[in-house]
Design an enzyme around this catalytic site. Structure first.
Site, PDB file in Angstrom:
ATOM      1  N   SER A 133       0.841  -1.195   0.000  1.00 37.99           N
ATOM      2  CA  SER A 133       0.000   0.000   0.000  1.00 37.99           C
ATOM      3  C   SER A 133       0.882   1.252   0.000  1.00 37.99           C
ATOM      4  CB  SER A 133      -0.967  -0.042   1.178  1.00 37.99           C
ATOM      5  OG  SER A 133      -2.019   0.870   1.020  1.00 37.99           O
ATOM      6  N   GLU A 139      -9.339  -5.757  -3.861  1.00 43.13           N
ATOM      7  CA  GLU A 139      -8.746  -4.675  -3.079  1.00 43.13           C
ATOM      8  C   GLU A 139      -9.816  -3.861  -2.347  1.00 43.13           C
ATOM      9  OE1 GLU A 139      -5.691  -3.802  -2.420  1.00 43.13           O
ATOM     10  OE2 GLU A 139      -4.445  -4.916  -3.836  1.00 43.13           O
TER      11      GLU A 139
END
Length: 549
Positions: free
Chosen positions: A218, A334
């Site tokens: 991330s 996601e």
């Protein structure tokens, strides 16, 4: 939707803190770095760990909002047997379980796990940057623990860096202080300082300073893309691993300096600070409260003319990035379909309406690329669309550019393992979308929820424990034999890549790099790990047209 708001959607704020397993022995282990003698511990596995090692001076007082300065020397033996405090941050993401003792502006420390016996082995090195949208995270998290990776023959590190307003505020007065007349990016400069520290000191832990792979998930993955692009750090790394994210629009793209300075001035006005001196006089706690409250600080990197001379897309397109092997990818879900549908039900009618609202000029093309002719198809397509806009497209764009402008191999993956059941301890808990939970105080069994359509696959951040071999450090889930096998597979791929720049070996399914971005394949890591042909190119070319404007 702002990037941090999307993080709020996909992760659940935890209500009762969780604790990772943190067993260790009390045997001492010593090594000498440039600043002095360190004493860590020897884990039961034989791996030596050194925690809370300073790599820069505390960025406090006059050093707040300045590039990190070299750490000071110490005399005698410095204990390195516990994690330092976390960077200043609010409690935001439910899947973050720290092993540190609170937060502090004095946060520039790193942690090392090494399997070296003589400290002269010249082993490959992994430097891991945590995620958290640049507003949260810490190197003490159990899911990033470096012991399992070290057991494969790698010196593994986690690095703390400044977050939020402390790590990313630009301001005209700050720009005047620097020789390059820019400001911001202090968190990224912290990472760069850590890489310089590794170059100078990693041999003392048995590591090879010329074989340093950087990795992250991330915001950590976004950091990897930025460090590969920066003229400062690109020569300090031998490889990159990106797990979901690149610093490319719409994913935490850097702001022009003038816009970033305007944001800094707006925040200064909010806290009634008429000068930089007044800003530095405000307590860290008060700054954090103001930055994370309503209309708080907007966190983003800056095109400062120093760490970042231009956007990442421009740097990679010009072939000015680090020419190193890259392994990157994302998770199969996601963001759940609600990330696109919001409160609307996943019906074809509601989906078509949402598409027309978000893509008024391209609705027909979007419905062709992301069809929704049934409820099940809406869930699948809305999940894909939300995930692509959130973080998958930017990761794809990063790999696409690198494959086109570098002769080094680029390996793409998709992590597709969905969550296993929760353990008995958390039987009445509400599961978060990325590993976090809220534990119920009601001792009665919760009433079964009515069945509903769910996004199938792996949510954001759920691959970390698998990749780093740390399933056992997360007590929330009842990990199965299949989960442990997938973890061994992913850990081995990553370990092979860190050692050689190639993930293949050890009897694993063959992973082919992207030789032609137009006809690429990827490794689907999940219940049936196998190479698959990419079928999403048309989607990303479409989004490329939207985000390149």
């Amino acid at each position: 939707m702002k990037f941090i708001n999307m993080f709020m959607v996909i992760q659940l704020v935890i209500s009762i803190p969780l604790t990772y397993v943190n067993a260790q022995s009390t045997k001492p282990a010593q090594t000498k770095v440039a600043n002095g003698l360190l004493e860590g511990t020897v884990e039961a596995s034989g791996v030596k760990s050194f925690k809370g090692v300073p790599f820069a001076k505390p960025p406090v007082a006059d050093l707040r909002w300045k590039a990190p300065q070299p750490a000071e020397n110490w005399s005698g033996v410095k204990k390195a047997d516990k994690f330092a405090k976390s960077p200043m941050q609010a409690r935001i993401f439910g899947d973050m379980m720290f092993r540190s003792g609170g937060t502090s502006e004095d946060c520039l420390y790193l942690n090392v796990w090494t399997p070296a016996k003589t400290m002269k082995e010249k082993l490959p090195v992994l430097v891991y940057f945590y995620g958290g949208g640049y507003v949260a995270g810490d190197g003490s998290e159990g899911r990033y623990d470096g012991e399992a990776m070290a057991k494969t023959g790698i010196v593994s590190l986690t690095v703390n860096y400044r977050l939020g307003v402390f790590g990313f505020m630009a301001h005209p007065e700050l720009s005047k202080e620097t020789s390059y007349k820019g400001s911001g990016n202090y968190g990224l400069l912290d990472q760069y300082a850590a890489l310089k520290w590794v170059r100078e000191n990693i041999a003392a832990f048995g590591g090879d300073p010329n074989r340093v792979t950087i990795a992250g998930e991330s915001a950590g993955s976004i950091s990897v893309s930025a460090q590969m692009a920066s003229p400062l750090s690109k020569n300090l790394i031998a490889g990159g691993i990106g797990e979901s994210g690149a610093m490319i629009k719409p994913t935490l793209a850097p702001l022009p300096l003038a816009e970033a300075e305007k944001n800094g001035l707006a925040f200064a006005s909010k806290v009634q600070a008429e000068s930089l001196q007044a800003l530095r006089a405000i307590s860290a706690e008060d700054l954090l409260k103001a930055a994370t409250g309503p209309n708080g600080f907007r966190t983003a990197a800056t095109i400062d003319g120093y760490f970042l001379p231009k956007t990442l897309s421009e740097i990679f397109a010009a072939s000015e990035q680090a020419k190193v092997p890259l392994l990157a990818g994302w998770n199969s879900a996601e963001t759940p379909y609600q990330g696109f549908m919001r409160a609307e039900p996943p019906t074809p009618e509601a989906y078509a309406k949402r598409v027309k609202e978000d893509f008024p000029e391209h609705a027909e093309q979007v419905l062709k690329l992301y069809p929704g002719n049934s409820a099940a198809e809406v869930v699948k397509s809305a999940t894909a669309l939300a995930s692509d806009r959130f973080i998958a497209y930017s990761t794809w764009k990063w790999m696409d550019l690198h494959a086109k402008t570098s002769t080094q191999p680029t390996y793409r993956y998709l992590f597709s393992k969905s969550k296993p059941p929760m353990t008995a301890e958390f039987a009445n808990a509400t599961t978060g979308l990325a590993g976090g939970v809220t534990k119920s105080t009601d001792q009665k069994a919760a009433a079964p929820a009515p069945p509903k359509l769910m996004s199938d696959g792996a949510p954001h951040a759920f691959e970390i424990e698998y990749a780093m071999g740390n399933l056992d450090k997360n007590p929330v889930y009842a990990w199965t034999a299949e989960d442990h096998q997938i973890s061994r597979t992913m850990l081995t791929y990553f370990s092979n890549f860190i050692k050689t720049g190639n993930p293949n070996g050890g009897g694993l399914p063959k992973w082919t790099p992207i030789s032609n971005p137009e006809q690429s394949s990827f490794m689907n890591i999940g219940l049936k790990t196998a190479s698959e042909k990419a079928t999403d190119l048309e989607r990303y070319r479409f989004l490329d047209q939207l985000y390149s404007k």
